[in-house]
Structures are given as C-alpha cells and as structure tokens.
Design an enzyme around this catalytic site. Sequence first.
Site, mmCIF file in Angstrom:
data_model
loop_
_atom_site.group_PDB
_atom_site.id
_atom_site.type_symbol
_atom_site.label_atom_id
_atom_site.label_comp_id
_atom_site.label_asym_id
_atom_site.label_seq_id
_atom_site.Cartn_x
_atom_site.Cartn_y
_atom_site.Cartn_z
ATOM 1 N N ARG A 108 0.836 -1.191 0.000
ATOM 2 C CA ARG A 108 0.000 0.000 0.000
ATOM 3 C C ARG A 108 0.879 1.253 0.000
ATOM 4 O O ARG A 108 1.720 1.433 0.878
ATOM 5 C CB ARG A 108 -0.922 0.011 1.221
ATOM 6 C CG ARG A 108 -1.999 1.096 1.175
ATOM 7 C CD ARG A 108 -2.974 0.937 2.320
ATOM 8 N NE ARG A 108 -3.634 -0.357 2.280
ATOM 9 C CZ ARG A 108 -4.685 -0.633 1.520
ATOM 10 N NH1 ARG A 108 -5.200 0.302 0.738
ATOM 11 N NH2 ARG A 108 -5.227 -1.829 1.540
ATOM 12 N N THR A 112 -0.769 7.657 -1.294
ATOM 13 C CA THR A 112 -2.066 7.522 -1.968
ATOM 14 C C THR A 112 -2.960 6.491 -1.291
ATOM 15 O O THR A 112 -4.177 6.486 -1.509
ATOM 16 C CB THR A 112 -1.871 7.092 -3.427
ATOM 17 O OG1 THR A 112 -1.320 5.770 -3.465
ATOM 18 C CG2 THR A 112 -0.923 8.038 -4.141
ATOM 19 N N ASP A 204 -3.468 -10.738 12.504
ATOM 20 C CA ASP A 204 -2.732 -10.676 11.244
ATOM 21 C C ASP A 204 -2.420 -12.090 10.784
ATOM 22 O O ASP A 204 -1.603 -12.788 11.396
ATOM 23 C CB ASP A 204 -1.438 -9.871 11.434
ATOM 24 C CG ASP A 204 -0.717 -9.621 10.120
ATOM 25 O OD1 ASP A 204 -0.306 -10.599 9.464
ATOM 26 O OD2 ASP A 204 -0.572 -8.446 9.744
ATOM 27 N N ASP A 207 1.382 -12.840 10.005
ATOM 28 C CA ASP A 207 2.206 -12.976 11.204
ATOM 29 C C ASP A 207 1.942 -14.297 11.904
ATOM 30 O O ASP A 207 2.875 -14.961 12.386
ATOM 31 C CB ASP A 207 1.930 -11.815 12.160
ATOM 32 C CG ASP A 207 2.587 -10.522 11.716
ATOM 33 O OD1 ASP A 207 3.478 -10.572 10.840
ATOM 34 O OD2 ASP A 207 2.199 -9.454 12.220
#
Length: 213
Positions: A108, A112, A204, A207
């Site tokens: 990401r 933006t 997550d 993870d």
Amino acid sequence: MDQVPANVVLMEHPLIQHKLSILRDVRTGSKVFRELVKELAMLMAFESTRDFQLAETTVTTPITETTTWVLAGKKVAVIPILRAGLGMVEGILELLPAARVGHIGLYRDPETLKPVEYYCKLPADIGERDVMIVDPMLATGGSAAAAIEFLKARGARNIRLLVLIAAPEGIKAVAAAAPDVKIYACAMDSHLNDHGYIVPGLGDAGDRLFGTK
C-alpha cells in the site's frame, strides 16, 4: 448474521466452522495455524469447484467396462496474494495437483493508500484457466480488487476469490470493482476496526502463519 450478498458463498459446513474456531483462538500457535489454513483451503477448494463441468468417459473396472465422469479439460490457476495467501496454496494443490501457481505481491502506497504491484508471475496461459485468487483475510478489499484488476489486464477471465474471513467493507469493495467475481468465504465478520483489522477476525494472518510480528 446479516444478509449474505449475492456475490458471496458462505461455507457453513460443520468441519469448516470447527477448524475456523480453533484458527481464531489467540492460543493457537504457528504450527497448528498453518495446518488449519491448509485444511480449510482444501475444504474450500472442494466446495468452490462444485460448478466445474464433467465429461463422459469409459473405464474398465476389474469387473466390466462402464461409463463414468471426469473433469472436462478444466485448467486451474491458483494465485496467492503475498504473503499470507501462500498458506492456502498447498491445501488446494492437494485436491487439484495439476493446477498452476502464480503469485501477486502488493503493497500500500503510504501517500495515496492505493495498492501497488511489486511482483507478478503468472502462468502464460492465464486466460485459458479458471483462476482462484487466495488470501486468508478480505479486510478493506483493496488488495483483492487490485489483484483482480491486474489479472484481468493480463487476460484472466474466469476468476473466483477464496478467503477464510471477510469483512462487509471488503465484500462491498470487491463487488463494486468486480461484480462478476464470486467470493467464497468461511465467515463474514462484523466490521473493520480503526486499524483496518477484521472484528472479531483472527489478527494478522501473515504474522500468525509465519511467526512474525
């Protein structure tokens, strides 16, 4: 449970829900977590290929010749979104060993906030294959929508998305960007929190799969 959108297939089989409960548990370590993700992906592959077409064939059993059925020349590509999607690949290949595997890596952009492709390696005949994009979590939907866009730009046509847990926000985003893509999920959770995690979710997935923080 809220009404399930038309583009979503929820897999409510008892085995899937049982394994998903253990997967969510904070006490589940990486080894068991990886095994469960593999098993869930295999069960999802079984259900999500229900619409594959069959062709008639003839085989000879130890008793006699008989007419039976085989897959009608179906070619499949499994495309994990790096890195957590890697955990789902082995389970699907257990059922579909002839499938080809591609990879899409996204990050990401901090300014933006849009997904940027940093890696893409696909089978050369991607346009001729039924494509399964796999990623354990469908949160905002940004990565999944971007992966679908990148695949379509490279010729992919018949695409389905397999996720373990989906948030309504992610489902809405994918449906808006790619209404032709069916989403298969083991659960549709409540919402995203302020940090973009699915609630109740499982944390997550990357993870927990790979033992990182």
